[in-house]
Design a protein around this motif. Structure first.
Motif, PDB file in Angstrom:
ATOM      1  N   VAL A  14      47.195  41.386  99.767  1.00 49.41           N
ATOM      2  CA  VAL A  14      47.260  42.488  98.940  1.00 49.41           C
ATOM      3  C   VAL A  14      48.673  42.366  98.490  1.00 49.41           C
ATOM      4  O   VAL A  14      48.962  42.737  97.304  1.00 49.41           O
ATOM      5  CB  VAL A  14      47.301  43.645 100.233  1.00 49.41           C
ATOM      6  N   ALA A  15      49.891  41.950  99.032  1.00 52.26           N
ATOM      7  CA  ALA A  15      51.240  41.841  98.644  1.00 52.26           C
ATOM      8  C   ALA A  15      51.305  41.101  97.354  1.00 52.26           C
ATOM      9  O   ALA A  15      51.907  41.274  96.504  1.00 52.26           O
ATOM     10  CB  ALA A  15      52.021  41.298  99.578  1.00 52.26           C
ATOM     11  N   MET A  16      50.529  39.997  97.449  1.00 50.06           N
ATOM     12  CA  MET A  16      50.508  38.995  96.496  1.00 50.06           C
ATOM     13  C   MET A  16      49.842  39.506  95.275  1.00 50.06           C
ATOM     14  O   MET A  16      50.063  39.568  93.931  1.00 50.06           O
ATOM     15  CB  MET A  16      49.953  37.630  96.701  1.00 50.06           C
ATOM     16  N   ALA A  17      48.722  40.186  95.568  1.00 52.11           N
ATOM     17  CA  ALA A  17      47.808  40.985  94.401  1.00 52.11           C
ATOM     18  C   ALA A  17      48.843  42.067  93.811  1.00 52.11           C
ATOM     19  O   ALA A  17      48.812  42.086  92.639  1.00 52.11           O
ATOM     20  CB  ALA A  17      46.586  41.412  94.862  1.00 52.11           C
ATOM     21  N   ALA A  18      49.599  42.529  94.570  1.00 51.58           N
ATOM     22  CA  ALA A  18      50.404  43.675  93.810  1.00 51.58           C
ATOM     23  C   ALA A  18      51.662  43.021  92.966  1.00 51.58           C
ATOM     24  O   ALA A  18      51.791  43.452  91.947  1.00 51.58           O
ATOM     25  CB  ALA A  18      51.034  44.454  95.076  1.00 51.58           C
ATOM     26  N   MET A  19      52.126  41.966  93.623  1.00 55.11           N
ATOM     27  CA  MET A  19      53.102  41.152  92.757  1.00 55.11           C
ATOM     28  C   MET A  19      52.671  40.651  91.506  1.00 55.11           C
ATOM     29  O   MET A  19      53.014  40.678  90.385  1.00 55.11           O
ATOM     30  CB  MET A  19      53.657  40.087  93.615  1.00 55.11           C
ATOM     31  N   ILE A  20      51.522  40.101  91.553  1.00 54.03           N
ATOM     32  CA  ILE A  20      50.593  39.777  90.111  1.00 54.03           C
ATOM     33  C   ILE A  20      50.141  40.822  89.470  1.00 54.03           C
ATOM     34  O   ILE A  20      50.585  40.419  88.043  1.00 54.03           O
ATOM     35  CB  ILE A  20      49.337  38.655  90.644  1.00 54.03           C
ATOM     36  N   LEU A  21      49.933  41.781  89.680  1.00 56.11           N
ATOM     37  CA  LEU A  21      49.730  43.146  89.079  1.00 56.11           C
ATOM     38  C   LEU A  21      51.236  43.650  88.429  1.00 56.11           C
ATOM     39  O   LEU A  21      51.199  43.685  87.145  1.00 56.11           O
ATOM     40  CB  LEU A  21      49.161  44.353  89.723  1.00 56.11           C
ATOM     41  N   TYR A  22      52.125  43.659  89.232  1.00 54.41           N
ATOM     42  CA  TYR A  22      53.567  43.759  88.602  1.00 54.41           C
ATOM     43  C   TYR A  22      53.885  42.956  87.380  1.00 54.41           C
ATOM     44  O   TYR A  22      54.498  43.466  86.493  1.00 54.41           O
ATOM     45  CB  TYR A  22      54.662  44.079  89.816  1.00 54.41           C
ATOM     46  N   LEU A  23      53.755  41.711  87.728  1.00 58.07           N
ATOM     47  CA  LEU A  23      53.924  40.654  86.933  1.00 58.07           C
ATOM     48  C   LEU A  23      53.427  40.954  85.403  1.00 58.07           C
ATOM     49  O   LEU A  23      53.792  40.790  84.385  1.00 58.07           O
ATOM     50  CB  LEU A  23      54.007  39.312  87.362  1.00 58.07           C
ATOM     51  N   ILE A  24      51.911  40.989  85.585  1.00 56.69           N
ATOM     52  CA  ILE A  24      51.117  41.304  84.354  1.00 56.69           C
ATOM     53  C   ILE A  24      51.741  42.474  83.588  1.00 56.69           C
ATOM     54  O   ILE A  24      51.728  42.459  82.399  1.00 56.69           O
ATOM     55  CB  ILE A  24      49.725  41.572  84.904  1.00 56.69           C
ATOM     56  N   TYR A  25      52.050  43.535  84.312  1.00 55.95           N
ATOM     57  CA  TYR A  25      52.566  44.715  83.760  1.00 55.95           C
ATOM     58  C   TYR A  25      53.767  44.336  83.120  1.00 55.95           C
ATOM     59  O   TYR A  25      54.070  44.933  81.742  1.00 55.95           O
ATOM     60  CB  TYR A  25      52.739  45.764  84.637  1.00 55.95           C
ATOM     61  N   PHE A  26      54.646  43.949  83.752  1.00 55.27           N
ATOM     62  CA  PHE A  26      56.062  43.511  83.215  1.00 55.27           C
ATOM     63  C   PHE A  26      55.736  42.611  81.856  1.00 55.27           C
ATOM     64  O   PHE A  26      56.453  42.855  80.993  1.00 55.27           O
ATOM     65  CB  PHE A  26      56.934  42.672  84.350  1.00 55.27           C
ATOM     66  N   VAL A  27      55.011  41.651  82.021  1.00 59.14           N
ATOM     67  CA  VAL A  27      54.836  40.677  80.698  1.00 59.14           C
ATOM     68  C   VAL A  27      54.290  41.450  79.523  1.00 59.14           C
ATOM     69  O   VAL A  27      54.571  41.501  78.596  1.00 59.14           O
ATOM     70  CB  VAL A  27      53.751  39.673  81.145  1.00 59.14           C
ATOM     71  N   LEU A  28      53.247  42.293  80.168  1.00 57.71           N
ATOM     72  CA  LEU A  28      52.545  43.212  78.813  1.00 57.71           C
ATOM     73  C   LEU A  28      53.735  44.178  78.191  1.00 57.71           C
ATOM     74  O   LEU A  28      53.539  44.400  76.861  1.00 57.71           O
ATOM     75  CB  LEU A  28      51.478  43.923  79.322  1.00 57.71           C
ATOM     76  N   SER A  29      54.576  44.862  79.028  1.00 61.00           N
ATOM     77  CA  SER A  29      55.436  45.613  78.487  1.00 61.00           C
ATOM     78  C   SER A  29      56.642  44.882  77.504  1.00 61.00           C
ATOM     79  O   SER A  29      57.102  45.325  76.702  1.00 61.00           O
ATOM     80  CB  SER A  29      56.218  46.503  79.594  1.00 61.00           C
ATOM     81  N   LYS A  30      56.930  43.877  78.043  1.00 60.15           N
ATOM     82  CA  LYS A  30      57.979  43.012  77.304  1.00 60.15           C
ATOM     83  C   LYS A  30      57.277  42.497  76.151  1.00 60.15           C
ATOM     84  O   LYS A  30      57.821  42.404  75.037  1.00 60.15           O
ATOM     85  CB  LYS A  30      58.587  41.769  78.202  1.00 60.15           C
ATOM     86  N   ASP A  31      55.963  42.289  76.094  1.00 61.59           N
ATOM     87  CA  ASP A  31      55.306  41.662  74.852  1.00 61.59           C
ATOM     88  C   ASP A  31      55.116  42.789  73.840  1.00 61.59           C
ATOM     89  O   ASP A  31      55.395  42.465  72.628  1.00 61.59           O
ATOM     90  CB  ASP A  31      53.872  41.271  75.057  1.00 61.59           C
ATOM     91  N   SER A  32      54.948  44.127  74.274  1.00 57.03           N
ATOM     92  CA  SER A  32      54.767  45.226  73.435  1.00 57.03           C
ATOM     93  C   SER A  32      56.401  45.467  72.871  1.00 57.03           C
ATOM     94  O   SER A  32      56.352  45.891  71.611  1.00 57.03           O
ATOM     95  CB  SER A  32      54.164  46.292  74.076  1.00 57.03           C
ATOM     96  N   GLU A  33      57.336  45.034  73.567  1.00 63.87           N
ATOM     97  CA  GLU A  33      58.573  45.515  73.166  1.00 63.87           C
ATOM     98  C   GLU A  33      58.776  44.396  71.724  1.00 63.87           C
ATOM     99  O   GLU A  33      59.231  44.487  70.886  1.00 63.87           O
ATOM    100  CB  GLU A  33      59.833  45.147  73.905  1.00 63.87           C
ATOM    101  N   SER A  34      58.484  43.106  72.174  1.00 64.87           N
ATOM    102  CA  SER A  34      58.597  42.026  71.105  1.00 64.87           C
ATOM    103  C   SER A  34      57.878  42.208  69.988  1.00 64.87           C
ATOM    104  O   SER A  34      58.522  41.922  68.953  1.00 64.87           O
ATOM    105  CB  SER A  34      58.247  40.786  71.897  1.00 64.87           C
ATOM    106  N   HIS A  35      56.871  42.747  70.046  1.00 63.53           N
ATOM    107  CA  HIS A  35      55.835  42.931  69.032  1.00 63.53           C
ATOM    108  C   HIS A  35      56.663  44.301  68.221  1.00 63.53           C
ATOM    109  O   HIS A  35      56.594  44.086  66.791  1.00 63.53           O
ATOM    110  CB  HIS A  35      54.481  43.498  69.307  1.00 63.53           C
ATOM    111  N   LYS A  36      57.238  45.138  68.870  1.00 64.27           N
ATOM    112  CA  LYS A  36      57.888  46.120  68.130  1.00 64.27           C
ATOM    113  C   LYS A  36      58.814  45.381  67.273  1.00 64.27           C
ATOM    114  O   LYS A  36      59.438  45.942  66.048  1.00 64.27           O
ATOM    115  CB  LYS A  36      58.517  47.362  69.088  1.00 64.27           C
ATOM    116  N   ASN A  37      59.973  44.754  67.920  1.00 63.54           N
ATOM    117  CA  ASN A  37      60.916  44.025  67.243  1.00 63.54           C
ATOM    118  C   ASN A  37      60.561  43.210  66.287  1.00 63.54           C
ATOM    119  O   ASN A  37      61.124  43.195  65.218  1.00 63.54           O
ATOM    120  CB  ASN A  37      61.727  43.225  68.415  1.00 63.54           C
ATOM    121  N   ILE A  38      59.407  42.490  66.391  1.00 61.09           N
ATOM    122  CA  ILE A  38      58.887  41.731  65.385  1.00 61.09           C
ATOM    123  C   ILE A  38      58.536  42.507  64.063  1.00 61.09           C
ATOM    124  O   ILE A  38      58.679  42.031  62.911  1.00 61.09           O
ATOM    125  CB  ILE A  38      57.726  40.731  65.773  1.00 61.09           C
ATOM    126  N   ARG A  39      57.854  43.771  64.396  1.00 61.56           N
ATOM    127  CA  ARG A  39      57.375  44.613  63.175  1.00 61.56           C
ATOM    128  C   ARG A  39      58.629  45.064  62.364  1.00 61.56           C
ATOM    129  O   ARG A  39      58.840  45.252  61.393  1.00 61.56           O
ATOM    130  CB  ARG A  39      56.565  45.819  63.581  1.00 61.56           C
TER     131      ARG A  39
END
Length: 173
Positions: A14-39
């Motif tokens: 469960v702890a590993m799944a929570a960490m994986i979900l957090y990492l996915i969230y973190f990557v997606l939020s950073k990806d959206s910031e990068s897309h904003k900057n690129i635009r």
């Protein structure tokens, strides 16, 4: 015991799944910031390209206008322009040299006045009589004859210190 091990494994999963979900969230939020900057960068680049296009167009128009209005100067006009420019450049230098010359004349006069003052002051300074070689010879001769220092100084009208000085210089006393 096996039940506790099973619970520990479940907690770990469960702890590993929570960490994986957090990492996915973190990557997606950073990806959206990068897309904003690129635009935003893309829109700035587009604006710059548009400005460059307009500037090139304006430059071409200006070049055409210059070619249309270009008249060639005659040799006399060129000579007159060079002469005027040279005069404008030389005039301040000439004025500066005149000021320097005037300053040098004033300094020369002041220097001559000071030299005259010093010369008149030097003429007023008397040279001690013991400086002359004749007095030195008289002092040495009288001392070798056994005459006392006081008597020598009185006879030659010089100070006792001058008599001692002459004797010391000549390595007699």
């Amino acid at each position: 015991m096996k039940y506790l091990e099973f619970l520990n494994i479940e907690y770990i999963v469960v702890a590993m799944a929570a960490m994986i979900l957090y990492l996915i969230y973190f990557v997606l939020s950073k990806d959206s910031e990068s897309h904003k900057n690129i635009r935003s960068v893309a829109s700035v680049v587009e604006d710059l390209n548009r400005e460059i296009f307009y500037l090139k167009k304006e430059l071409d128009t200006t070049k055409k206008e210059i070619k249309a209005h270009n008249t060639r100067m005659s040799d006399e006009d060129i000579y007159a322009e060079v002469e005027r420019t040279t005069y404008d450049l030389v005039k301040p230098v000439s004025l500066g040299l005149k000021r320097v010359e005037e300053t040098l004349v004033v300094m020369d006069e002041q220097l001559n006045l000071r030299i005259a003052t010093i010369q008149s002051g030097v003429k007023q300074i008397s040279i001690p009589t013991s400086v002359h070689g004749n007095d030195d010879e008289k002092i040495i001769s009288l001392f070798k004859q056994g005459v006392s220092l006081e008597t020598i100084s009185k006879e030659l009208h010089i100070s006792k210190a001058e008599v001692e000085f002459v004797l010391k210089i000549n390595k007699i006393k």
